[in-house]
Write an enzyme that holds these catalytic residues in place. Structure first.
Site, PDB file in Angstrom:
ATOM      1  CB  CYS A 122       5.916  98.456 -77.424  1.00  0.00           C
ATOM      2  SG  CYS A 122       4.645  97.294 -76.967  1.00  0.00           S
ATOM      3  CG  HIS A 179       9.642  96.650 -77.310  1.00  0.00           C
ATOM      4  ND1 HIS A 179       9.284  96.703 -75.990  1.00  0.00           N
ATOM      5  CD2 HIS A 179       8.605  96.036 -77.954  1.00  0.00           C
ATOM      6  CE1 HIS A 179       8.092  96.154 -75.840  1.00  0.00           C
ATOM      7  NE2 HIS A 179       7.660  95.733 -77.012  1.00  0.00           N
ATOM      8  CG  ASN A 221       6.146  93.343 -74.678  1.00  0.00           C
ATOM      9  OD1 ASN A 221       6.240  94.495 -74.268  1.00  0.00           O
ATOM     10  ND2 ASN A 221       5.714  93.055 -75.889  1.00  0.00           N
TER      11      ASN A 221
HETATM   12  O1  UT7 Z   1       5.104  94.659 -77.802  1.00  0.00           O
HETATM   13  C1  UT7 Z   1       4.353  94.422 -78.923  1.00  0.00           C
HETATM   14  C2  UT7 Z   1       5.139  93.701 -79.868  1.00  0.00           C
HETATM   15  N1  UT7 Z   1       4.856  92.299 -79.817  1.00  0.00           N
HETATM   16  C3  UT7 Z   1       5.711  91.448 -80.356  1.00  0.00           C
HETATM   17  O2  UT7 Z   1       6.763  91.822 -80.776  1.00  0.00           O
HETATM   18  C4  UT7 Z   1       5.305  90.006 -80.510  1.00  0.00           C
HETATM   19  C5  UT7 Z   1       5.784  89.497 -81.850  1.00  0.00           C
HETATM   20  N2  UT7 Z   1       5.454  88.117 -82.053  1.00  0.00           N
HETATM   21  C6  UT7 Z   1       6.048  87.123 -81.365  1.00  0.00           C
HETATM   22  O3  UT7 Z   1       6.872  87.354 -80.531  1.00  0.00           O
HETATM   23  C7  UT7 Z   1       5.690  85.705 -81.743  1.00  0.00           C
HETATM   24  O4  UT7 Z   1       4.936  85.698 -82.942  1.00  0.00           O
HETATM   25  C8  UT7 Z   1       4.897  84.976 -80.619  1.00  0.00           C
HETATM   26  C9  UT7 Z   1       5.816  84.723 -79.416  1.00  0.00           C
HETATM   27  C10 UT7 Z   1       3.700  85.788 -80.191  1.00  0.00           C
HETATM   28  C11 UT7 Z   1       4.423  83.621 -81.121  1.00  0.00           C
HETATM   29  O5  UT7 Z   1       5.532  82.844 -81.588  1.00  0.00           O
HETATM   30  P1  UT7 Z   1       5.432  82.064 -82.978  1.00  0.00           P
HETATM   31  O6  UT7 Z   1       6.704  81.332 -83.132  1.00  0.00           O
HETATM   32  O7  UT7 Z   1       5.079  83.085 -84.026  1.00  0.00           O
HETATM   33  O8  UT7 Z   1       4.278  81.037 -82.705  1.00  0.00           O
HETATM   34  P2  UT7 Z   1       2.898  80.858 -83.483  1.00  0.00           P
HETATM   35  O9  UT7 Z   1       1.970  81.960 -83.170  1.00  0.00           O
HETATM   36  O10 UT7 Z   1       3.201  80.558 -84.905  1.00  0.00           O
HETATM   37  O11 UT7 Z   1       2.342  79.537 -82.805  1.00  0.00           O
HETATM   38  C12 UT7 Z   1       2.999  78.265 -82.980  1.00  0.00           C
HETATM   39  C13 UT7 Z   1       2.222  77.225 -82.197  1.00  0.00           C
HETATM   40  C14 UT7 Z   1       0.721  77.248 -82.491  1.00  0.00           C
HETATM   41  O12 UT7 Z   1       0.261  75.923 -82.461  1.00  0.00           O
HETATM   42  P3  UT7 Z   1       0.010  75.117 -83.859  1.00  0.00           P
HETATM   43  O13 UT7 Z   1      -1.025  75.931 -84.584  1.00  0.00           O
HETATM   44  O14 UT7 Z   1       1.338  75.098 -84.541  1.00  0.00           O
HETATM   45  O15 UT7 Z   1      -0.473  73.797 -83.386  1.00  0.00           O
HETATM   46  C15 UT7 Z   1       0.140  77.952 -81.280  1.00  0.00           C
HETATM   47  O16 UT7 Z   1      -1.184  77.599 -81.005  1.00  0.00           O
HETATM   48  O17 UT7 Z   1       2.363  77.465 -80.783  1.00  0.00           O
HETATM   49  C16 UT7 Z   1       1.055  77.491 -80.182  1.00  0.00           C
HETATM   50  N3  UT7 Z   1       1.109  78.402 -79.038  1.00  0.00           N
HETATM   51  C17 UT7 Z   1       1.460  77.989 -77.810  1.00  0.00           C
HETATM   52  N4  UT7 Z   1       1.797  76.800 -77.312  1.00  0.00           N
HETATM   53  C18 UT7 Z   1       2.103  76.734 -76.007  1.00  0.00           C
HETATM   54  C19 UT7 Z   1       0.855  79.723 -79.036  1.00  0.00           C
HETATM   55  N5  UT7 Z   1       1.044  80.207 -77.789  1.00  0.00           N
HETATM   56  C20 UT7 Z   1       1.411  79.163 -77.007  1.00  0.00           C
HETATM   57  C21 UT7 Z   1       1.747  79.017 -75.655  1.00  0.00           C
HETATM   58  N6  UT7 Z   1       2.095  77.794 -75.197  1.00  0.00           N
HETATM   59  N7  UT7 Z   1       1.750  80.074 -74.798  1.00  0.00           N
END
Ligand code: UT7
Length: 325
Positions: free
Chosen positions: A112, A252, A282
């Site tokens: 990215c 980004h 993204n």
């Molecule tokens: O270009 C490369 C650079 N990439 C990035 O910059 C990405 C950086 N990271 C992020 O943007 C965030 O970490 C994410 C958007 C990927 C995830 O957000 P988060 O607030 O960190 O969520 P999390 O991974 O802590 O997940 C929270 C909950 C989990 O459930 P439990 O364990 O709390 O029950 C996940 O399983 O959300 C769940 N979850 C979803 N639920 C519904 C994860 N993905 C989804 C989804 N829909 N698509």
């Protein structure tokens, strides 16, 4: 002093729009979760266009807008993690299609941050007088390396390309930059792994395929905030420019929450941070040039304005530039 100035921008995206509701039909997710956690509402997904088609569409628009002939282009650099082939490079495919017969053409890989790295390379060739100009593009069809059964990643990414025509100029241009790499974190974001299978390797076929995108989202989130904040401060300090003098930051487009935290930490008004992930998700190396092109098309930046371009991603890598428009 000779600097590298952005003279024209362009972009090209697939026509097919996939909304959050469309995704909720194939994985266990919802529009509410995706839009609240990321700011993304829809993305463009290829219905057959490969990365070269998007890169070519962008290059065509960029040189038309720059009002130059294809034969006048000295250098073509395309950044991508999703090229059509290992070889030929996307840059050579662009060269062939548009008849840029006098250019040197190659691709770079910095995920990215790819557009930032490509622009930095073009800048060095131009500043040292080796070439007079360059077409620099970030292009991706991430849809082909997304695991469409993994809700934690498939909702984040989209396809597209963006780019710029840059040339030597005595006015405006790239004032300062910081590129960085932290290979020790390379395992937190991976894609496209190919195993060492061959006729003389007894373990051929006996491997864990890591072809699709894998990401430790929380680790990437923290890395992104730290590096964007630090590198923006460093670049401004190098050029002795104040935060208040910046018209726009074009980051980004990974996650609106990352951008909001960065704005807060830099004590900058978040309206100065341009966001368009709502419509494109993204798009990796395409995200910064696509956002820059949109800002430019809307007439939101004027010649003389100072802007910051900043990308971060796999590797892990980051790149930030201060540009006088
Ligand atoms: O270009 C490369 C650079 N990439 C990035 O910059 C990405 C950086 N990271 C992020 O943007 C965030 O970490 C994410 C958007 C990927 C995830 O957000 P988060 O607030 O960190 O969520 P999390 O991974 O802590 O997940 C929270 C909950 C989990 O459930 P439990 O364990 O709390 O029950 C996940 O399983 O959300 C769940 N979850 C979803 N639920 C519904 C994860 N993905 C989804 C989804 N829909 N698509």
């Amino acid at each position: 002093m000779i600097r590298t100035r952005i003279m024209a921008t362009g972009a090209c995206v697939p026509e097919q729009i996939i909304t959050n509701d469309d995704l909720s039909k194939i994985v266990d997710t919802s529009d509410e979760w995706i839009s609240q956690r990321t700011g993304i509402r829809e993305r463009r997904i290829s219905a057959g266009e490969n990365t070269s088609a998007l890169a070519i569409g962008t290059a065509k628009q960029v040189i038309e807008r720059a009002e130059i002939s294809p034969e006048d282009v000295d250098l073509i650099i395309v950044a991508s993690v999703t090229p059509d082939y290992g070889t030929p490079s996307l840059a050579c495919m662009v060269q062939k299609e548009l008849g840029m017969v006098n250019a040197v053409a190659f691709d770079v890989v910095a995920a990215c941050s790819g557009f930032m790295f490509a622009l930095s390379i073009a800048d060095k060739y131009i500043k040292t007088g080796v070439y007079r100009n360059a077409v620099v593009i970030g292009a991706e069809t991430l849809s082909k390396i997304v695991n469409w059964e993994d809700r934690t990643t498939c909702v984040l990414f989209g396809d597209g390309a963006g780019g710029a025509y840059v040339e030597a100029s005595e006015e405006g241009g790239i004032i300062a930059e910081e590129l960085g790499s932290k290979g020790e974190l390379c395992d937190i974001l991976t894609e496209g792994h190919t195993a060492c299978d061959n006729a003389f390797n007894d373990e051929s076929g006996d491997h864990d395929p890591k072809y699709y995108i894998y990401m430790d989202g929380r680790a990437v989130f923290k890395f992104a905030i730290k590096k964007v904040v630090e590198s923006t401060r460093n670049v401004l300090a190098k050029a002795d420019v104040d935060m208040e003098d910046i018209a726009y930051v074009i980051p980004h487009q990974a996650n609106a929450r990352i951008i909001d935290v960065v704005a807060h930490k830099l004590k900058m008004d978040d309206s100065k941070f341009y966001k368009n992930m709502e419509h494109y998700g993204n798009t990796s190396s395409a995200s910064v040039p696509m956002a820059l092109n949109e800002l430019n098309e809307k007439g939101l930046i004027q010649r003389g304005d100072k802007i910051i371009l900043t990308g971060f991603g796999g590797g892990m890598t980051w790149g930030t530039m201060l540009v006088e428009w």
